[in-house]
Design an enzyme around this catalytic site. Structure first.
Site, PDB file in Angstrom:
ATOM      1  N   ASP A  62       0.879  -1.162   0.000  1.00 31.92           N
ATOM      2  CA  ASP A  62       0.000   0.000   0.000  1.00 31.92           C
ATOM      3  C   ASP A  62       0.921   1.217   0.000  1.00 31.92           C
ATOM      4  O   ASP A  62       1.657   1.453   0.971  1.00 31.92           O
ATOM      5  CB  ASP A  62      -0.888  -0.014   1.242  1.00 31.92           C
ATOM      6  N   ASN A  90       1.782   5.017 -11.570  1.00 41.57           N
ATOM      7  CA  ASN A  90       0.450   4.866 -12.152  1.00 41.57           C
ATOM      8  C   ASN A  90      -0.658   4.739 -11.109  1.00 41.57           C
ATOM      9  O   ASN A  90      -1.798   5.107 -11.373  1.00 41.57           O
ATOM     10  CB  ASN A  90       0.435   3.629 -13.059  1.00 41.57           C
ATOM     11  N   TYR A 155     -10.156  15.023  -6.565  1.00 40.31           N
ATOM     12  CA  TYR A 155      -9.360  14.238  -7.514  1.00 40.31           C
ATOM     13  C   TYR A 155      -8.564  15.167  -8.432  1.00 40.31           C
ATOM     14  O   TYR A 155      -7.357  14.987  -8.627  1.00 40.31           O
ATOM     15  CB  TYR A 155     -10.273  13.331  -8.330  1.00 40.31           C
ATOM     16  N   LYS A 159      -4.378  15.719  -9.083  1.00 40.85           N
ATOM     17  CA  LYS A 159      -3.760  15.570 -10.395  1.00 40.85           C
ATOM     18  C   LYS A 159      -3.168  16.894 -10.894  1.00 40.85           C
ATOM     19  O   LYS A 159      -2.150  16.909 -11.585  1.00 40.85           O
ATOM     20  CB  LYS A 159      -4.785  15.023 -11.402  1.00 40.85           C
ATOM     21  N   THR A 190     -11.523   0.865 -16.960  1.00 40.34           N
ATOM     22  CA  THR A 190     -10.695  -0.006 -16.126  1.00 40.34           C
ATOM     23  C   THR A 190     -11.515  -0.485 -14.940  1.00 40.34           C
ATOM     24  O   THR A 190     -12.636  -0.011 -14.703  1.00 40.34           O
ATOM     25  CB  THR A 190      -9.458   0.738 -15.597  1.00 40.34           C
TER      26      THR A 190
END
Length: 271
Positions: A62, A90, A155, A159, A190
């Protein structure tokens, strides 16, 4: 960028599914490539490693754990002689919700995994990358790091931070022989980001791409020295529009039609 050598070693985070898994399969086809697969699910990592044509090791971790960077650095040293020629950052996740609903806690959760963990791991592995130069780092950000929408602010913030830090790191490490590339996916189907709502509608199905496309973009940045890639490529137009016509973009993305572009994620399902 990474040049041809007898052996190249790549570490991929978030490798148990989706973009990370596709990247492992893509890079495994490269001559002399050794892979280090990292994610939380050991069984999936083992199965993936055993299915690949080349050499691959794995470590279940983790990345938000305090000792994760040191464990990965030790793995590189013990299993791969301390050599690392490509780091693919990633791993990431998203939990949708407005700021009024999630507050600082939701922002902090995103930053911990999507930004802080990347910075901490890169810090731990940068000496190995410098020693192996020419080498590369590829940070997987998001189109949401250029253009933000309602209920995705936390989020996007993580980013946006990753993109800004990547640009700076590129400038700093260029002289050291470490190329730093950036990949900005849009909607990619995904396990973590299924985009079910978009794929079920004929009107929006075209906006969703495949993990293999992102894997190829990662290869372009990590192996061939490309600075930046959007996937799909037309998503770059959204970033351009945000600069040239910010008021228009804000109005469009705050309208009712834009609500349909906020999809559910696997991280929310786990909660």
């Amino acid at each position: 960028m990474v040049t041809d050598v007898t052996t190249r070693t790549t570490l991929i985070t978030g490798a148990s599914s989706g973009i990370g898994e596709a990247t492992a399969k893509r890079l495994a086809r490269e001559p002399g490539m050794e892979l280090i697969l990292v994610a939380r699910r050991e069984e999936r990592l083992r199965a993936l490693a055993e299915s690949l044509p080349g050499e691959a090791s794995w470590l279940a971790a983790d990345l938000t754990d305090a000792d994760a960077p040191q464990r990965l650095r030790a793995h590189v040293a013990e299993r791969h002689g301390g050599r690392l020629t490509l780091l693919v950052n990633n791993a990431g996740a998203a939990w949708r919700g407005s700021f009024a609903e999630g507050g600082y806690a939701n922002v902090q959760r995103h930053m911990e995994l999507n930004f802080d963990a990347v910075v901490r791991l890169t810090e731990a592995l940068l000496p190995a990358l410098r020693t192996a130069a020419p080498s590369a780092i590829v940070n997987v950000a998001s189109t949401a790091g250029r253009v933000a929408r309602a209920r995705t602010g936390s989020y996007s913030a993580s980013k946006f931070a990753l993109i800004g830090w990547t640009d700076s790191l590129y400038a700093e490490e260029r002289a050291e022989g470490v190329h730093v590339g950036l990949v900005l996916p849009g909607y990619i189907a995904t396990e973590g980001f299924p985009a079910t709502e978009l794929r079920e509608s004929a009107l929006t199905r075209w906006t969703v791409s495949r993990p293999e496309k992102v894997a190829e973009a990662i290869a372009e940045c990590g192996l061939r020295g490309k600075a930046e890639r959007y996937v799909p490529r037309p998503y770059a137009l959204a970033a351009v529009a945000r600069i040239l016509a910010p008021r228009l973009v804000r109005r469009v993305l705050s309208g009712g039609a834009a609500a349909g572009l906020t999809t559910s994620t696997a991280a929310e399902a786990e909660d």
